[in-house]
Design a protein around this motif. Structure first.
Motif, mmCIF file in Angstrom:
data_model
loop_
_atom_site.group_PDB
_atom_site.id
_atom_site.type_symbol
_atom_site.label_atom_id
_atom_site.label_comp_id
_atom_site.label_asym_id
_atom_site.label_seq_id
_atom_site.Cartn_x
_atom_site.Cartn_y
_atom_site.Cartn_z
ATOM 1 N N VAL A 78 -4.662 7.753 -7.820
ATOM 2 C CA VAL A 78 -5.207 6.972 -6.905
ATOM 3 C C VAL A 78 -4.713 5.404 -6.676
ATOM 4 O O VAL A 78 -4.173 5.074 -7.652
ATOM 5 C CB VAL A 78 -6.749 6.543 -7.485
ATOM 6 C CG1 VAL A 78 -7.481 5.581 -6.527
ATOM 7 C CG2 VAL A 78 -7.507 7.836 -7.643
ATOM 8 N N TYR A 126 -9.499 13.212 -9.268
ATOM 9 C CA TYR A 126 -8.782 12.177 -8.790
ATOM 10 C C TYR A 126 -7.712 11.906 -9.710
ATOM 11 O O TYR A 126 -7.846 11.110 -10.439
ATOM 12 C CB TYR A 126 -9.911 10.938 -8.534
ATOM 13 C CG TYR A 126 -10.940 11.381 -7.579
ATOM 14 C CD1 TYR A 126 -10.676 11.472 -6.245
ATOM 15 C CD2 TYR A 126 -12.238 11.696 -7.876
ATOM 16 C CE1 TYR A 126 -11.707 11.794 -5.314
ATOM 17 C CE2 TYR A 126 -13.097 11.995 -7.121
ATOM 18 C CZ TYR A 126 -13.037 12.060 -5.832
ATOM 19 O OH TYR A 126 -13.941 12.196 -4.823
ATOM 20 N N ARG A 158 0.635 -1.236 -0.004
ATOM 21 C CA ARG A 158 -0.065 0.019 -0.149
ATOM 22 C C ARG A 158 0.723 1.325 0.055
ATOM 23 O O ARG A 158 0.523 2.034 -0.586
ATOM 24 C CB ARG A 158 -0.984 -0.114 1.344
ATOM 25 C CG ARG A 158 -1.858 1.155 1.274
ATOM 26 C CD ARG A 158 -2.968 0.930 2.376
ATOM 27 N NE ARG A 158 -3.925 1.983 2.146
ATOM 28 C CZ ARG A 158 -5.047 1.994 2.875
ATOM 29 N NH1 ARG A 158 -5.556 0.832 3.312
ATOM 30 N NH2 ARG A 158 -6.050 2.981 2.595
ATOM 31 N N ASN A 159 2.002 1.082 0.513
ATOM 32 C CA ASN A 159 2.900 2.360 0.684
ATOM 33 C C ASN A 159 3.942 2.486 -0.164
ATOM 34 O O ASN A 159 4.405 3.333 -0.642
ATOM 35 C CB ASN A 159 3.558 2.300 2.264
ATOM 36 C CG ASN A 159 2.362 2.575 3.378
ATOM 37 O OD1 ASN A 159 1.421 3.364 3.065
ATOM 38 N ND2 ASN A 159 2.932 2.009 4.409
ATOM 39 N N TYR A 194 -0.529 -3.583 -5.443
ATOM 40 C CA TYR A 194 -1.026 -2.456 -5.133
ATOM 41 C C TYR A 194 -0.783 -1.548 -6.509
ATOM 42 O O TYR A 194 0.462 -1.854 -6.863
ATOM 43 C CB TYR A 194 -0.560 -1.906 -3.853
ATOM 44 C CG TYR A 194 -1.217 -2.291 -2.762
ATOM 45 C CD1 TYR A 194 -2.370 -1.939 -2.185
ATOM 46 C CD2 TYR A 194 -0.716 -3.638 -2.375
ATOM 47 C CE1 TYR A 194 -3.104 -2.466 -1.163
ATOM 48 C CE2 TYR A 194 -1.068 -4.195 -1.091
ATOM 49 C CZ TYR A 194 -2.115 -3.566 -0.532
ATOM 50 O OH TYR A 194 -2.722 -4.227 0.446
ATOM 51 N N LYS A 228 -0.708 2.219 -8.281
ATOM 52 C CA LYS A 228 -1.275 3.716 -8.321
ATOM 53 C C LYS A 228 -1.115 4.326 -9.734
ATOM 54 O O LYS A 228 -0.093 4.050 -10.334
ATOM 55 C CB LYS A 228 -0.064 4.482 -7.578
ATOM 56 C CG LYS A 228 -0.326 6.084 -7.281
ATOM 57 C CD LYS A 228 0.898 6.750 -6.514
ATOM 58 C CE LYS A 228 0.273 8.444 -6.449
ATOM 59 N NZ LYS A 228 1.517 9.133 -5.943
ATOM 60 N N LEU A 279 -8.478 2.857 -2.903
ATOM 61 C CA LEU A 279 -8.244 3.412 -1.440
ATOM 62 C C LEU A 279 -8.056 4.878 -1.467
ATOM 63 O O LEU A 279 -7.684 5.718 -2.042
ATOM 64 C CB LEU A 279 -6.883 2.806 -1.235
ATOM 65 C CG LEU A 279 -6.728 1.437 -1.138
ATOM 66 C CD1 LEU A 279 -5.276 0.933 -0.827
ATOM 67 C CD2 LEU A 279 -7.901 0.444 -0.572
ATOM 68 N N ASP A 280 -8.716 5.231 -0.163
ATOM 69 C CA ASP A 280 -8.431 6.507 0.145
ATOM 70 C C ASP A 280 -9.380 7.655 -0.473
ATOM 71 O O ASP A 280 -8.797 8.610 -0.797
ATOM 72 C CB ASP A 280 -7.108 6.942 0.672
ATOM 73 C CG ASP A 280 -6.388 6.102 1.478
ATOM 74 O OD1 ASP A 280 -6.905 5.676 2.339
ATOM 75 O OD2 ASP A 280 -5.160 5.771 1.082
ATOM 76 N N VAL A 281 -10.412 7.403 -1.279
ATOM 77 C CA VAL A 281 -11.125 8.150 -2.088
ATOM 78 C C VAL A 281 -12.542 7.975 -1.962
ATOM 79 O O VAL A 281 -12.728 7.014 -1.234
ATOM 80 C CB VAL A 281 -10.642 8.287 -3.662
ATOM 81 C CG1 VAL A 281 -9.268 8.472 -4.163
ATOM 82 C CG2 VAL A 281 -11.176 6.710 -4.170
ATOM 83 N N ASN A 282 -13.136 8.959 -2.250
ATOM 84 C CA ASN A 282 -14.536 8.781 -2.359
ATOM 85 C C ASN A 282 -15.177 7.696 -3.037
ATOM 86 O O ASN A 282 -14.587 7.351 -4.001
ATOM 87 C CB ASN A 282 -15.262 10.086 -2.962
ATOM 88 C CG ASN A 282 -16.841 10.277 -2.578
ATOM 89 O OD1 ASN A 282 -17.750 9.514 -3.344
ATOM 90 N ND2 ASN A 282 -17.360 11.200 -1.783
ATOM 91 N N GLU A 283 -16.193 7.009 -2.362
ATOM 92 C CA GLU A 283 -16.618 5.678 -3.255
ATOM 93 C C GLU A 283 -17.346 5.890 -4.508
ATOM 94 O O GLU A 283 -17.301 5.041 -5.288
ATOM 95 C CB GLU A 283 -17.806 5.183 -2.173
ATOM 96 C CG GLU A 283 -19.065 5.799 -2.236
ATOM 97 C CD GLU A 283 -20.112 5.331 -1.142
ATOM 98 O OE1 GLU A 283 -21.306 5.900 -1.283
ATOM 99 O OE2 GLU A 283 -19.797 4.049 -0.938
#
Length: 289
Positions: free
Chosen positions: A141, A138, A78-79, A154, A156, A111-115
């Protein structure tokens, strides 16, 4: 007789152990270990790609390379995800496991965004997933991809509209005397460019070495052979224009954010993404979308 009883007891224990092993799902006690030469590749491709950048202003910058058809996501986290860069107008991307993978995709999550930021749909025909970005906001992401072995990978996705370039190699060089950072912006001819009456504005945030900052509007560059604002035509659908701001050795970072005027009927608002838009580091000449 005692020895016979002991052998019998041991035999009974052996059969009980075998029985228990088969009663439990093998995944509960077997953990698959990735071999040193094993890779987990995923095929990523634009859906309905309609653009081709065929012309740039000069040779001082290049379009981000999108030749990432097969991307190895092994050992991502994730990181520390794998990263790709895609044109912001390319709103749909398709992801599917490469044929060398032993597992299928069971889920992809933004991850970490509005649905409602990204619409994710799956297809049982080829075990593919399609990601559709619903806003320019966005612009970067992270996605979590889960396969049928329970492994997680993961990815990005960084989305760009502007390519940053400069007219200098080193900010401390004596020439040129006027140093500029350029935002080379690509626009949809129908949606955003049209005529210059749209009057897009690019706000610039300059951050200085003492961490102070100020705001200004970027200048619109014009070509000596072309009196119009749009300097390069990529194809019938996309045009390019160029904004600039002057910098000196006291500036460490520059941010570009391009917006539509408040009276426009368009809904995507900020063209260059979230926050303060595109960040450019003067010393490293690194662009962050």
């Amino acid at each position: 007789m005692g020895k016979v009883s002991l052998k019998f007891k041991r035999l009974i224990c052996f059969f009980i152990a075998i029985f228990l092993m088969f009663c439990f799902d093998k995944n509960n006690y077997l953990h698959q270990v990735m071999a040193d030469n094993e890779t987990h590749e995923f095929t990523i491709s634009p859906v309905g790609k309609t653009y081709t950048i065929t012309k740039t202003f000069d040779d001082t910058y290049s379009i981000p390379d999108n030749t990432y058809n097969n991307l190895d996501l092994s050992n991502t986290s994730r990181n520390s995800p794998a990263e790709i860069t895609e044109f912001i107008y390319q709103t749909k991307l398709k992801i599917e496991p490469n044929t060398t993978n032993n597992a299928t995709i069971t889920n992809i999550e933004a991850l970490d965004v509005n649905e409602k930021a990204v619409t994710i749909t799956s297809s049982t025909d080829d075990n593919s997933y399609t990601l559709e970005f619903n806003s320019f906001f966005y612009d970067n992401v992270v996605f979590e991809i889960t396969d049928s072995n329970g492994e997680k990978y993961y990815l990005k996705i960084n989305r760009y509209a502007a390519i940053i370039s400069t007219n200098f190699d080193n900010i401390d060089d004596p020439t040129p005397t006027t140093k500029k950072v350029f935002a080379n912006l690509y626009l949809d001819d129908n949606e955003d460019a049209g005529s210059e009456a749209v009057r897009l504005e690019t706000l610039v945030k300059k951050v200085y070495k003492d961490n102070s900052y100020d705001f200004s509007y970027a200048s619109k560059e014009k070509d000596k052979d072309n009196p119009g604002f749009y300097l390069a035509i990529t194809e019938s659908k996309y045009r390019a224009c160029k904004f600039s701001t002057e910098v000196d050795s006291n500036v460490k970072e520059v941010y570009f954010i391009t917006t539509r005027p408040h009276w426009t009927t368009k809904t995507n608002g900020i063209i260059t993404g979230s926050g303060m838009g595109v960040k450019f580091d003067i010393s490293t000449k690194q662009t962050t979308y």
